[in-house]
Design a protein around this motif. Structure first.
Motif, PDB file in Angstrom:
ATOM      1  N   UNK A  78     107.208  20.936  65.310  1.00  0.00           N
ATOM      2  CA  UNK A  78     107.120  21.905  64.222  1.00  0.00           C
ATOM      3  C   UNK A  78     105.995  22.871  64.576  1.00  0.00           C
ATOM      4  N   UNK A  79     106.179  24.135  64.280  1.00  0.00           N
ATOM      5  CA  UNK A  79     105.175  25.152  64.601  1.00  0.00           C
ATOM      6  C   UNK A  79     104.731  25.894  63.342  1.00  0.00           C
ATOM      7  N   UNK A  80     103.539  26.460  63.436  1.00  0.00           N
ATOM      8  CA  UNK A  80     103.074  27.379  62.402  1.00  0.00           C
ATOM      9  C   UNK A  80     102.403  28.543  63.126  1.00  0.00           C
ATOM     10  N   UNK A  81     103.068  29.682  63.131  1.00  0.00           N
ATOM     11  CA  UNK A  81     102.495  30.897  63.692  1.00  0.00           C
ATOM     12  C   UNK A  81     101.675  31.573  62.605  1.00  0.00           C
ATOM     13  N   UNK A  82     100.405  31.786  62.898  1.00  0.00           N
ATOM     14  CA  UNK A  82      99.498  32.357  61.902  1.00  0.00           C
ATOM     15  C   UNK A  82      98.968  33.680  62.428  1.00  0.00           C
ATOM     16  N   UNK A  83      99.299  34.741  61.738  1.00  0.00           N
ATOM     17  CA  UNK A  83      98.850  36.091  62.098  1.00  0.00           C
ATOM     18  C   UNK A  83      97.946  36.652  61.007  1.00  0.00           C
ATOM     19  N   UNK A  84      97.210  37.693  61.346  1.00  0.00           N
ATOM     20  CA  UNK A  84      96.325  38.365  60.388  1.00  0.00           C
ATOM     21  C   UNK A  84      95.441  37.353  59.663  1.00  0.00           C
ATOM     22  N   UNK A  85      94.848  36.485  60.432  1.00  0.00           N
ATOM     23  CA  UNK A  85      94.050  35.412  59.835  1.00  0.00           C
ATOM     24  C   UNK A  85      92.837  35.954  59.096  1.00  0.00           C
ATOM     25  N   UNK A  86      92.486  35.258  58.018  1.00  0.00           N
ATOM     26  CA  UNK A  86      91.361  35.628  57.168  1.00  0.00           C
ATOM     27  C   UNK A  86      90.356  34.472  57.141  1.00  0.00           C
ATOM     28  N   UNK A  87      89.101  34.745  56.853  1.00  0.00           N
ATOM     29  CA  UNK A  87      88.120  33.659  56.754  1.00  0.00           C
ATOM     30  C   UNK A  87      88.538  32.571  55.766  1.00  0.00           C
ATOM     31  N   UNK A  88      89.238  32.940  54.710  1.00  0.00           N
ATOM     32  CA  UNK A  88      89.669  31.934  53.740  1.00  0.00           C
ATOM     33  C   UNK A  88      90.793  31.037  54.254  1.00  0.00           C
ATOM     34  N   UNK A 114      86.352  33.507  61.757  1.00  0.00           N
ATOM     35  CA  UNK A 114      85.070  34.152  61.509  1.00  0.00           C
ATOM     36  C   UNK A 114      85.290  35.571  60.989  1.00  0.00           C
ATOM     37  N   UNK A 115      84.354  36.006  60.160  1.00  0.00           N
ATOM     38  CA  UNK A 115      84.465  37.339  59.552  1.00  0.00           C
ATOM     39  C   UNK A 115      84.157  38.432  60.567  1.00  0.00           C
TER      40      UNK A 115
END
Length: 115
Positions: A78-88, A114-115
Motif C-alpha cells: 500500500x502506498x501514500x503519495x504525499x505532496x505539498x506537505x505542511x508542518x502540520x 520543516x517550515x
C-alpha cells in the motif's frame, strides 16, 4: 491478522513530497479496506486515507487534494503519495486495515515537515 511494515518517512521541507510504503504479509486486495493513519505528538491517532479492494479511495479533509493512496497487488504493498506537505503533517504514519485490527499495528514511519 496481517503483518504490516511501513517505510518511506523522513525529513522534508514544507511544500515537498514523500511516498510512504506499507508492505503486507498477504494480499491487500483480499482485505476489503486498507488505510493510513497518523499520530502527532500529544494528539490522538487520526485517519488519513483509505483504499478499498475495488479501487475506491477516501481521504481526511485535511489531506484531500494533496495525498494519494494506492495499492500494488503484485507487491502486497500500500502506498501514500504525499505532496505539498505542511508542518502540520508531521506525525508517525501507520497503515492498517479499516477499521484497524489491534494486532496489526506496525512500528510506523516518522514524517517530519520543516517550515
Amino acid at each position: 491478522q496481517v503483518q504490516l511494515v511501513e517505510s518511506g518517512g523522513g525529513l522534508v521541507q514544507a511544500g515537498g513530497s514523500l511516498r510512504l510504503s506499507c508492505a503486507a504479509s498477504r494480499s491487500i486486495f483480499n482485505i476489503n479496506r486498507m488505510g493510513w493513519y497518523r499520530q502527532a505528538p500529544g494528539n490522538q491517532l487520526e485517519f488519513v486515507a483509505a483504499f478499498t479492494s475495488g479501487g475506491s479511495t477516501d481521504y481526511a479533509d485535511s489531506v484531500k487534494g494533496r495525498f494519494t493512496i494506492s495499492g500494488d497487488n503484485a507487491k502486497n504493498t500500500l502506498y501514500l503519495q504525499m505532496n505539498s506537505l505542511k508542518p502540520e503533517d508531521t506525525a508517525v504514519y501507520y497503515c492498517n486495515t479499516r477499521p484497524p485490527l489491534v494486532g496489526s499495528w506496525g512500528q510506523g514511519t516518522q514524517v517530519t515537515v520543516s517550515a
